[in-house]
Design an enzyme around this catalytic site. Sequence first.
Site, mmCIF file in Angstrom:
data_model
loop_
_atom_site.group_PDB
_atom_site.id
_atom_site.type_symbol
_atom_site.label_atom_id
_atom_site.label_comp_id
_atom_site.label_asym_id
_atom_site.label_seq_id
_atom_site.Cartn_x
_atom_site.Cartn_y
_atom_site.Cartn_z
ATOM 1 C CB THR A 49 -8.143 -1.229 5.205
ATOM 2 O OG1 THR A 49 -8.364 -1.240 3.785
ATOM 3 C CG2 THR A 49 -6.965 -0.301 5.511
ATOM 4 C CG ASN A 50 -6.250 -4.836 1.610
ATOM 5 O OD1 ASN A 50 -6.026 -4.169 0.611
ATOM 6 N ND2 ASN A 50 -7.404 -5.471 1.800
ATOM 7 C CG ASP A 51 -0.331 -2.245 2.225
ATOM 8 O OD1 ASP A 51 -0.706 -1.280 2.909
ATOM 9 O OD2 ASP A 51 0.572 -3.028 2.570
#
Length: 217
Positions: A27-29
Site C-alpha cells: 500500500t502507500n502513505d
Amino acid sequence: MNSLNGLKIVITAGPTVERIDPVRYITNDSSGKMGYALAEAAQKAGGRVLLISGPVSLPTPEGVIRIDVLSADDMLAACQANMPCDIFISAAAVADFKVLSPSTFKIKKKYDDDSNIVLYLSKNPDIIKTISESKKSNFTVGFAAETHDIKENAKSKIIRKKINLILANDVSDESIGFNNDENELLAIDDQFNEYPFPRATKSKLAAEVIDLIVKLH
Ligand code: PMT
C-alpha cells in the site's frame, strides 16, 4: 455565488491495498485527507457527492455517500458502476502495480535456507484514464504526485490520461502532500493555463479548487 447546483461528483480518495497473501499487502502513505476535504467542499458547494475510498481512518463528511474499496481493481469497478457523472476527481493514490498471483495461504518463511523470494507484479488499470476514455464523466480532474520536474510531468499526465484539469503536488516535501494536514498545489488545465495554490490546509485548498472547477467545468 459559485455552486455545483446538484451536479453528480464522484471522488476517489485514500490508498489502494494490493494483497500479497492473507496477512501481507502493498500500500502507500495516503491518509485520504485531500480527497475527503474535496468531498466536503464539493458537498458544501451544492454537489451530490459520492466518495470512493480506500482504507483510511477518517469520518465520512456530512451529506456525502461513501463506498469503501481495497484494491485498484475494486476501485475501478466501483467507479464504473457509478458512472455517468458530471465531475470525476481522482485524488486516490492508486497502486500502479498489483501482485500477479496473490497467495490464498500465508507464505511461510523457510528456516533452513537464506534464499530470497520473488514477487511478480503486474500493472493495475489506470482508473482515471479508463473513466476519461469512456467519456462518462463530463469533466475529469486528476492529481500528479511528483518528486521532480513537476510541471512537465503534470502536463504529460494531462495528455496521457486525457483529463481536463490536473492538481500537481510535490510529494518530495515531507511537510505537505501524503499524510499531512497541509498541501500546496499547482493546477494546470488542458490548455496549459496555470493556477497556483500556495501552501494552506487541505480543507482551505479543497474549497479553492472546487471554486476553480465550478468556473472551468
Ligand atoms: O491522501 P493524503 O494523505 O491527503 O495525500 C494526498 C495525495 C498526495 C495522495 C494527493 O494529493 C495526490 O497526489 N493524489 C494522487 C496520487 C497519485 O497516485 O498520483 P500519480 O501521479 O501517481 O497519478 C496521477 C493520477 O492518476 C492521479 O489522479 C491518480 O489518482 C490517478 N491514477 C494513478 C494510477 C492508477 N493506476 N490509476 C489512477 O487513476
